[in-house]
Design a protein around this motif. Structure first.
Motif, mmCIF file in Angstrom:
data_model
loop_
_atom_site.group_PDB
_atom_site.id
_atom_site.type_symbol
_atom_site.label_atom_id
_atom_site.label_comp_id
_atom_site.label_asym_id
_atom_site.label_seq_id
_atom_site.Cartn_x
_atom_site.Cartn_y
_atom_site.Cartn_z
ATOM 1 N N LEU A 194 -41.484 -16.033 18.587
ATOM 2 C CA LEU A 194 -42.069 -15.100 17.624
ATOM 3 C C LEU A 194 -41.032 -14.634 16.605
ATOM 4 N N GLU A 195 -39.844 -14.269 17.063
ATOM 5 C CA GLU A 195 -38.805 -13.808 16.137
ATOM 6 C C GLU A 195 -38.408 -14.922 15.179
ATOM 7 N N ALA A 196 -38.326 -16.142 15.676
ATOM 8 C CA ALA A 196 -37.990 -17.270 14.811
ATOM 9 C C ALA A 196 -39.073 -17.496 13.760
ATOM 10 N N LEU A 197 -40.322 -17.302 14.146
ATOM 11 C CA LEU A 197 -41.424 -17.432 13.191
ATOM 12 C C LEU A 197 -41.302 -16.400 12.080
ATOM 13 N N MET A 198 -41.040 -15.145 12.453
ATOM 14 C CA MET A 198 -40.925 -14.082 11.457
ATOM 15 C C MET A 198 -39.759 -14.375 10.495
ATOM 16 N N LEU A 199 -38.662 -14.889 11.040
ATOM 17 C CA LEU A 199 -37.511 -15.241 10.207
ATOM 18 C C LEU A 199 -37.863 -16.395 9.270
ATOM 19 N N HIS A 200 -38.590 -17.372 9.796
ATOM 20 C CA HIS A 200 -39.004 -18.529 8.977
ATOM 21 C C HIS A 200 -39.829 -18.063 7.783
ATOM 22 N N LEU A 201 -40.786 -17.183 8.010
ATOM 23 C CA LEU A 201 -41.614 -16.685 6.917
ATOM 24 C C LEU A 201 -40.788 -15.875 5.920
ATOM 25 N N SER A 202 -39.868 -15.061 6.426
ATOM 26 C CA SER A 202 -39.045 -14.249 5.523
ATOM 27 C C SER A 202 -38.190 -15.122 4.619
ATOM 28 N N ARG A 203 -37.737 -16.258 5.127
ATOM 29 C CA ARG A 203 -36.926 -17.172 4.315
ATOM 30 C C ARG A 203 -37.758 -17.864 3.244
ATOM 31 N N HIS A 204 -39.076 -17.790 3.373
ATOM 32 C CA HIS A 204 -39.971 -18.269 2.313
ATOM 33 C C HIS A 204 -40.412 -17.127 1.395
ATOM 34 N N GLY A 205 -39.756 -15.986 1.510
ATOM 35 C CA GLY A 205 -40.065 -14.854 0.655
ATOM 36 C C GLY A 205 -41.322 -14.105 1.035
ATOM 37 N N VAL A 206 -41.744 -14.241 2.293
ATOM 38 C CA VAL A 206 -42.971 -13.614 2.765
ATOM 39 C C VAL A 206 -42.622 -12.397 3.622
ATOM 40 N N GLU A 207 -43.185 -11.251 3.273
ATOM 41 C CA GLU A 207 -43.044 -10.052 4.098
ATOM 42 C C GLU A 207 -43.934 -10.198 5.325
ATOM 43 N N THR A 208 -43.403 -9.928 6.497
ATOM 44 C CA THR A 208 -44.179 -10.116 7.722
ATOM 45 C C THR A 208 -44.283 -8.822 8.513
ATOM 46 N N VAL A 209 -45.447 -8.646 9.123
ATOM 47 C CA VAL A 209 -45.650 -7.580 10.101
ATOM 48 C C VAL A 209 -46.323 -8.202 11.310
#
Length: 269
Positions: A194-209
């Motif tokens: 899950l943490e890796a997924l959130m990091l992956h999205l953030s590196r695409h400029g996506v804010e995640t919750v």
């Protein structure tokens, strides 16, 4: 690769009109092309070649079927001014088994958009979005009837269980998620990476919750409740991580979501 080439399964139903409007909205934003395809079965509900059926009756049945197809094309032409795509909207009628025809055609497009399955659709043009997701190898966006593609929505939602199908759906939808800028990751119980997924999205400029429910919560009910409360623009999820037969038999997640959701769903398998 940008989303530039969209296929819409158009059979004249209210839900197929919603899918076409949704595709047109995407196309106007991106300068993309939309192909509206009327896939129609050549199978007859009974054998009109039987010698017991008079020629006059056969002619009437053929005319009735042609009338259905003509009316659908006329409906598309009536929508053209509203859609505002000009030459970026094309129409094609293609005979064959509906789900198979659309699935094979979709492989030459970035994605296929379809309306929710309706029981009152004419048999010759009835399609099954879940089967298309399984057969096509392309992302399938299922749009419910009456959905307003131009309404304001704050973000998208991703149903995540760490499975192969969920990962495929994430990859297929990333351009759309980047455009939204914010993604709610929905989980039930413990999930891997899950943490890796959130990091992956953030590196695409996506804010995640992250919105999670503990083990034991009904997955479909939790996701549907969240979408009803927060009105995301899109739900992204993997389709049929287990067999479709098992899902149909037991009333699985994919079936429940597609039946009751009120926003578009991107499915990948």
């Amino acid at each position: 690769m940008p989303i530039m080439n969209l296929l819409v399964a158009f059979n004249g139903s209210e839900t197929s009109e919603a899918a076409l409007r949704y595709a047109a909205s995407m196309a106007r934003e991106r300068g993309a092309h939309v192909t509206a395809m009327l896939a129609h079965s050549t199978h007859e509900t009974f054998d009109t070649r039987s010698r017991w059926i008079p020629q006059e009756a056969r002619n009437l049945l053929a005319e009735a079927k042609l009338g259905i197809l003509t009316a659908i094309e006329d409906r598309l032409n009536a929508l053209r001014p509203e859609l505002g795509l000009g030459d970026a909207l094309s129409f094609e009628a293609r005979p064959g088994r509906v789900d198979k025809t659309l699935s094979e055609a979709a492989r030459s497009y970035d994605m296929i958009l379809v309306g929710r399955q309706m029981d009152d659709d004419d048999e010759h043009v009835r399609l099954h979005p879940d089967k298309i997701a399984l057969l096509s190898g392309r992302p399938v966006v299922v749009v419910p009837e009456g959905y307003d593609a131009e309404a304001r929505h704050s973000h998208a939602a991703l149903a995540w269980d760490g499975s192969r199908a969920a990962a495929r759906a994430l990859s297929d939808s990333l351009r759309l998620l980047e455009a939204q800028g914010k993604v709610s990751v929905l989980t039930v119980g413990e999930v891997s990476e899950l943490e890796a997924l959130m990091l992956h999205l953030s590196r695409h400029g996506v804010e995640t919750v992250h919105h999670g429910w503990p083990d034991g919560h009904a997955v479909a009910a939790s996701i549907l409740s969240y979408c009803d409360r927060h009105d995301p623009s899109l739900l992204v999820m993997g389709a049929y991580e287990h067999s479709k037969f098992r899902e149909d038999l037991l009333g699985g997640l994919t079936v429940s979501i597609l039946r009751d959701i009120r926003i578009p769903v991107l499915l990948s398998h």
